[in-house]
Design a protein around this motif. Structure first.
Motif, PDB file in Angstrom:
ATOM      1  N   LEU A 165     -76.337  15.789  42.538  1.00 24.49           N
ATOM      2  CA  LEU A 165     -76.363  15.850  41.073  1.00 24.49           C
ATOM      3  C   LEU A 165     -77.591  15.147  40.518  1.00 24.49           C
ATOM      4  O   LEU A 165     -78.235  15.640  39.583  1.00 24.49           O
ATOM      5  CB  LEU A 165     -75.089  15.235  40.506  1.00 24.49           C
ATOM      6  N   PHE A 178     -71.717  21.836  37.345  1.00 24.79           N
ATOM      7  CA  PHE A 178     -70.543  20.965  37.405  1.00 24.79           C
ATOM      8  C   PHE A 178     -70.156  20.716  38.861  1.00 24.79           C
ATOM      9  O   PHE A 178     -70.526  21.462  39.757  1.00 24.79           O
ATOM     10  CB  PHE A 178     -69.358  21.514  36.606  1.00 24.79           C
ATOM     11  N   LYS A 184     -64.351  10.593  39.741  1.00 26.01           N
ATOM     12  CA  LYS A 184     -65.524  10.795  38.890  1.00 26.01           C
ATOM     13  C   LYS A 184     -66.375   9.547  38.691  1.00 26.01           C
ATOM     14  O   LYS A 184     -67.573   9.675  38.423  1.00 26.01           O
ATOM     15  CB  LYS A 184     -65.065  11.338  37.524  1.00 26.01           C
ATOM     16  N   LEU A 191     -74.171  12.104  36.622  1.00 24.39           N
ATOM     17  CA  LEU A 191     -73.814  12.972  35.491  1.00 24.39           C
ATOM     18  C   LEU A 191     -74.579  12.564  34.234  1.00 24.39           C
ATOM     19  O   LEU A 191     -75.026  13.424  33.461  1.00 24.39           O
ATOM     20  CB  LEU A 191     -72.304  12.911  35.250  1.00 24.39           C
ATOM     21  N   GLN A 195     -77.308  14.738  31.939  1.00 23.68           N
ATOM     22  CA  GLN A 195     -77.256  14.826  30.485  1.00 23.68           C
ATOM     23  C   GLN A 195     -78.583  14.398  29.865  1.00 23.68           C
ATOM     24  O   GLN A 195     -79.100  15.047  28.953  1.00 23.68           O
ATOM     25  CB  GLN A 195     -76.121  13.947  29.946  1.00 23.68           C
ATOM     26  N   THR A 201     -74.119  20.142  31.513  1.00 27.46           N
ATOM     27  CA  THR A 201     -73.284  19.728  32.642  1.00 27.46           C
ATOM     28  C   THR A 201     -71.907  19.276  32.179  1.00 27.46           C
ATOM     29  O   THR A 201     -71.732  18.798  31.056  1.00 27.46           O
ATOM     30  CB  THR A 201     -73.972  18.587  33.424  1.00 27.46           C
ATOM     31  N   THR A 202     -70.945  19.451  33.055  1.00 24.94           N
ATOM     32  CA  THR A 202     -69.591  18.935  32.866  1.00 24.94           C
ATOM     33  C   THR A 202     -69.066  18.596  34.253  1.00 24.94           C
ATOM     34  O   THR A 202     -69.825  18.584  35.225  1.00 24.94           O
ATOM     35  CB  THR A 202     -68.694  19.955  32.135  1.00 24.94           C
ATOM     36  N   SER A 203     -67.792  18.298  34.365  1.00 26.59           N
ATOM     37  CA  SER A 203     -67.200  17.938  35.647  1.00 26.59           C
ATOM     38  C   SER A 203     -65.766  18.432  35.639  1.00 26.59           C
ATOM     39  O   SER A 203     -65.066  18.290  34.633  1.00 26.59           O
ATOM     40  CB  SER A 203     -67.249  16.411  35.837  1.00 26.59           C
ATOM     41  N   THR A 225     -68.289  15.325  29.536  1.00 30.49           N
ATOM     42  CA  THR A 225     -69.432  14.453  29.810  1.00 30.49           C
ATOM     43  C   THR A 225     -70.473  14.517  28.696  1.00 30.49           C
ATOM     44  O   THR A 225     -71.602  14.070  28.868  1.00 30.49           O
ATOM     45  CB  THR A 225     -70.091  14.825  31.158  1.00 30.49           C
TER      46      THR A 225
END
Length: 363
Positions: A165, A178, A184, A191, A195, A201-203, A225
């Motif tokens: 990531l 993601f 997390k 993450l 950003q 992006t997300t998770s 996120t």
């Protein structure tokens, strides 16, 4: 009638049951097509209850156990949901030819997600040095080529996921990124780097394993996120399924996972370790198994077959795991102290506290 003749009758009944089940599946497929045309949800809990209630009534009239009949019908309902869900995922084609890269796609969960995206019409590429599921294009290194995919999924263990990531942040891919990590907090900095780099992006955390054929009643956790566009794009991937999406922030996720996964895994690991140290053969235990022991053993056997390195990550890398494991340690010591000292009231109080907690939960 003699036994061979009776068995021949049974064989015919069994054939009839199979053909009736096949006819039911055909009708289910028609219902699924109709639901897609009208926008109705795949799962109808009210209808399922009606079906099961009707089957129990028919069973009483026929003189057989209503729960036996209901159990058989629940299997058929599960098969029906699987058929409708798979057909709907293919029919709605969320991918529409868009491209996806699944990093770690040769792993069990990575492979599941690759097949899931493929069924939706994505052109899926696997980035994995160990290989790729049959039928998928592959690159040995995830960064050995352009990263201009519409979707990039990181499906590796947690430590490499954090590095990947962070590496993606430096590449600034234009698509949505993601991960599928079970925890997390170890991914927080990576993450945040994505950003900060302007990457959408997300998770997410699918709360099921790679053997899941149908997502009815399954949960998918979406982690906010900071980019709603990415979060909603991830949610849309499951819109054609019967999965339930649950949204939360990163810290709440890990607090919940400390109990949902960390505590339950620890209990079952300790259970199987205690059995292994007992010196009693598993076959002998199964020969005298009770209802409670049999149910617990079935769960523990599933845990014992999982990847111990992954399970160690879930226990050791979750910053919120401490209170859950401490509570487990305290409960075990309280139980042992009550039994060894003959303190019946302490034992009763311990069980009562758990009973009151569970009974306070909604059905």
């Amino acid at each position: 009638m003699d036994i061979p003749q009776l068995r021949a009758q049974l064989d015919q009944i069994d054939r009839d049951l199979v053909y009736l089940a096949a006819e039911r599946q055909r009708i289910v497929a028609e219902i699924g097509r109709s639901k897609r045309g009208t926008g109705r949800p795949l799962r109808d809990f009210k209808r399922e209850k009606e079906v099961l209630d009707n089957v129990r009534g028919h069973a009483r009239e026929a003189g057989i156990d209503p729960e036996l009949a209901a159990g058989l019908m629940e299997l058929l309902i599960g098969a029906s949901l699987t058929r409708q869900e798979q057909d709907t995922v293919r029919a709605l084609s969320q991918g529409n030819g868009r491209r996806a890269l699944v990093i770690g796609g040769n792993g069990r969960m990575g492979g599941w997600f690759a097949r899931f995206l493929d069924a939706q019409g994505f052109a899926v590429e696997i980035g994995d040095p160990t290989g790729a599921p049959e039928g998928f294009a592959r690159r040995e290194r995830w960064d050995a080529g352009p990263l201009d995919h519409d979707l990039i999924v990181v499906a590796t263990p947690l430590r490499p996921a954090a590095r990947i990531l962070a590496g993606l942040a430096s590449h600034r891919p234009p698509g949505i990124v993601f991960d599928l990590g079970s925890i997390k907090t170890p991914l927080r900095e990576s993450l945040q780097a994505l950003q900060a780099a302007g990457v959408r992006t997300t998770s997410i955390h699918p709360m099921f394993g790679p053997s899941a054929n149908v997502l009815a009643g399954r949960h998918v956790i979406l982690i906010d996120t900071g980019n709603r566009d990415a979060l909603e794009a991830a949610r849309a991937l499951f819109a054609s399924t019967t999965a339930v999406t649950v949204e939360m922030d990163l810290d709440e996720h890990d607090q919940m996972i400390a109990l949902v996964l960390g505590l339950s895994h620890a209990l079952n690991i300790a259970f199987t370790a205690a059995l292994a140290g007992s010196g009693v053969a598993p076959e002998r235990l199964r020969a005298v198994s009770s209802t409670t022991f049999g149910a617990q053993l079935a769960i523990a056997e599933g845990v014992a077959r999982e990847n111990p390195h992954l399970y160690f990550e879930i226990q050791s890398l979750n910053a919120h795991n401490g209170p859950a494991l401490t509570a487990l340690d305290e409960a075990v010591h309280t139980l042992l102290a009550a039994v060894r000292s003959g303190d019946e009231q302490q034992f009763v109080d311990l069980m009562s506290r758990g009973r009151d907690y569970l009974h306070a939960l909604p059905e």
